[in-house]
Design a protein around this motif. Structure first.
Motif, PDB file in Angstrom:
ATOM      1  N   GLY A  22       0.821  -1.212   0.000  1.00 38.74           N
ATOM      2  CA  GLY A  22       0.000   0.000   0.000  1.00 38.74           C
ATOM      3  C   GLY A  22       0.847   1.250   0.000  1.00 38.74           C
ATOM      4  N   ASP A  23       1.922   1.253   0.789  1.00 41.33           N
ATOM      5  CA  ASP A  23       2.834   2.400   0.814  1.00 41.33           C
ATOM      6  C   ASP A  23       3.463   2.633  -0.552  1.00 41.33           C
ATOM      7  N   ARG A  24       3.892   1.554  -1.189  1.00 41.14           N
ATOM      8  CA  ARG A  24       4.526   1.683  -2.506  1.00 41.14           C
ATOM      9  C   ARG A  24       3.548   2.209  -3.553  1.00 41.14           C
ATOM     10  N   VAL A  25       2.298   1.773  -3.455  1.00 36.01           N
ATOM     11  CA  VAL A  25       1.266   2.251  -4.383  1.00 36.01           C
ATOM     12  C   VAL A  25       1.037   3.746  -4.183  1.00 36.01           C
ATOM     13  N   ARG A  26       0.865   4.168  -2.941  1.00 40.35           N
ATOM     14  CA  ARG A  26       0.613   5.586  -2.659  1.00 40.35           C
ATOM     15  C   ARG A  26       1.779   6.458  -3.112  1.00 40.35           C
ATOM     16  N   ILE A  27       2.994   6.025  -2.857  1.00 42.29           N
ATOM     17  CA  ILE A  27       4.169   6.795  -3.272  1.00 42.29           C
ATOM     18  C   ILE A  27       4.229   6.895  -4.791  1.00 42.29           C
ATOM     19  N   ALA A  28       3.984   5.788  -5.478  1.00 39.84           N
ATOM     20  CA  ALA A  28       4.061   5.772  -6.946  1.00 39.84           C
ATOM     21  C   ALA A  28       3.024   6.692  -7.584  1.00 39.84           C
ATOM     22  N   LEU A  29       1.824   6.743  -6.995  1.00 38.78           N
ATOM     23  CA  LEU A  29       0.753   7.545  -7.585  1.00 38.78           C
ATOM     24  C   LEU A  29       0.784   8.998  -7.146  1.00 38.78           C
ATOM     25  N   GLY A  30       1.479   9.294  -6.061  1.00 40.41           N
ATOM     26  CA  GLY A  30       1.595  10.680  -5.612  1.00 40.41           C
ATOM     27  C   GLY A  30       0.240  11.329  -5.406  1.00 40.41           C
ATOM     28  N   ASP A  31       0.019  12.455  -6.090  1.00 38.93           N
ATOM     29  CA  ASP A  31      -1.236  13.203  -5.938  1.00 38.93           C
ATOM     30  C   ASP A  31      -2.455  12.432  -6.422  1.00 38.93           C
ATOM     31  N   ASP A  32      -2.249  11.408  -7.242  1.00 45.51           N
ATOM     32  CA  ASP A  32      -3.369  10.607  -7.743  1.00 45.51           C
ATOM     33  C   ASP A  32      -3.704   9.418  -6.836  1.00 45.51           C
ATOM     34  N   ALA A  33      -3.025   9.291  -5.700  1.00 45.64           N
ATOM     35  CA  ALA A  33      -3.239   8.148  -4.803  1.00 45.64           C
ATOM     36  C   ALA A  33      -4.668   8.086  -4.278  1.00 45.64           C
ATOM     37  N   ASP A  34      -5.363   9.215  -4.260  1.00 45.13           N
ATOM     38  CA  ASP A  34      -6.726   9.212  -3.725  1.00 45.13           C
ATOM     39  C   ASP A  34      -7.724   8.466  -4.617  1.00 45.13           C
ATOM     40  N   VAL A  35      -7.345   8.112  -5.834  1.00 47.23           N
ATOM     41  CA  VAL A  35      -8.256   7.339  -6.692  1.00 47.23           C
ATOM     42  C   VAL A  35      -8.284   5.864  -6.301  1.00 47.23           C
ATOM     43  N   VAL A  36      -7.328   5.433  -5.485  1.00 46.49           N
ATOM     44  CA  VAL A  36      -7.267   4.032  -5.067  1.00 46.49           C
ATOM     45  C   VAL A  36      -8.155   3.835  -3.850  1.00 46.49           C
ATOM     46  N   GLU A  37      -9.207   3.055  -4.042  1.00 45.23           N
ATOM     47  CA  GLU A  37     -10.099   2.742  -2.927  1.00 45.23           C
ATOM     48  C   GLU A  37      -9.518   1.608  -2.090  1.00 45.23           C
ATOM     49  N   SER A  38      -8.948   0.595  -2.768  1.00 46.58           N
ATOM     50  CA  SER A  38      -8.350  -0.508  -2.024  1.00 46.58           C
ATOM     51  C   SER A  38      -7.361  -1.276  -2.893  1.00 46.58           C
ATOM     52  N   LEU A  68      -1.253 -12.096  -6.466  1.00 47.12           N
ATOM     53  CA  LEU A  68      -2.352 -11.576  -7.258  1.00 47.12           C
ATOM     54  C   LEU A  68      -3.000 -10.463  -6.446  1.00 47.12           C
ATOM     55  N   LEU A  69      -2.982  -9.249  -7.005  1.00 49.97           N
ATOM     56  CA  LEU A  69      -3.545  -8.076  -6.340  1.00 49.97           C
ATOM     57  C   LEU A  69      -4.811  -7.634  -7.041  1.00 49.97           C
ATOM     58  N   ARG A  70      -5.816  -7.276  -6.265  1.00 51.14           N
ATOM     59  CA  ARG A  70      -7.022  -6.644  -6.806  1.00 51.14           C
ATOM     60  C   ARG A  70      -6.979  -5.172  -6.404  1.00 51.14           C
ATOM     61  N   ILE A  71      -7.052  -4.332  -7.411  1.00 51.13           N
ATOM     62  CA  ILE A  71      -7.004  -2.884  -7.206  1.00 51.13           C
ATOM     63  C   ILE A  71      -8.379  -2.323  -7.551  1.00 51.13           C
ATOM     64  N   ILE A  72      -8.953  -1.591  -6.616  1.00 50.90           N
ATOM     65  CA  ILE A  72     -10.234  -0.929  -6.849  1.00 50.90           C
ATOM     66  C   ILE A  72      -9.951   0.569  -6.941  1.00 50.90           C
ATOM     67  N   LEU A  73     -10.299   1.152  -8.080  1.00 50.13           N
ATOM     68  CA  LEU A  73     -10.083   2.579  -8.337  1.00 50.13           C
ATOM     69  C   LEU A  73     -11.440   3.270  -8.342  1.00 50.13           C
ATOM     70  N   ARG A  74     -11.560   4.373  -7.578  1.00 54.80           N
ATOM     71  CA  ARG A  74     -12.828   5.101  -7.543  1.00 54.80           C
ATOM     72  C   ARG A  74     -12.563   6.553  -7.141  1.00 54.80           C
ATOM     73  N   PRO A  75     -12.346   7.416  -8.129  1.00 51.88           N
ATOM     74  CA  PRO A  75     -12.219   8.842  -7.799  1.00 51.88           C
ATOM     75  C   PRO A  75     -13.548   9.366  -7.250  1.00 51.88           C
ATOM     76  N   ILE A  76     -13.495  10.351  -6.399  1.00 53.85           N
ATOM     77  CA  ILE A  76     -14.730  10.855  -5.788  1.00 53.85           C
ATOM     78  C   ILE A  76     -15.491  11.816  -6.698  1.00 53.85           C
TER      79      ILE A  76
END
Length: 105
Positions: A22-38, A68-76
């Motif tokens: 989760g930390d690596r995902v947030r760092i990689a996405l930077g300002d766009d990390a908020d689109v990741v719901e889970s 195997l990772l499941r990524i849920i993306l949902r911008p507000i």
């Protein structure tokens, strides 16, 4: 807004846990990390437990796992297009994958 779901298979060193991912995902996405719901680990298979064909295709070594990772993306504020969701998936894949073989679509 509807969610976009993407599943990815990555190779990692065995010691990584969900928090580290989760930390690596947030760092990689930077300002766009908020689109990741889970980010959820659906399965984790050690190198030794993988069939030989999978080991060869993935290039795994002892001490690594296939996850195997499941990524849920949902911008507000909007719905992601398929291309946008795929671009985010690819960024996440590059940020967490530690294997020698890249399997981007």
């Amino acid at each position: 807004m509807p969610a976009a779901r993407r599943d990815i298979s990555v190779v990692l060193d065995a010691e990584h846990d969900e928090e580290t991912l989760g930390d690596r995902v947030r760092i990689a996405l930077g300002d766009d990390a908020d689109v990741v719901e889970s980010v959820e680990v659906l399965s984790r298979t050690a190198h030794e437990q993988l069939p030989e064909a999978a080991r060869s295709r993935l290039g795994t070594e002892r001490g690594q796992v296939n996850v195997l990772l499941r990524i849920i993306l949902r911008p507000i504020d909007r719905t992601l297009t398929s291309d946008e969701a795929n671009a985010i998936r690819n960024t996440i894949y590059r940020a967490v994958h530690e294997g020698p073989v890249l399997e981007l679509i």
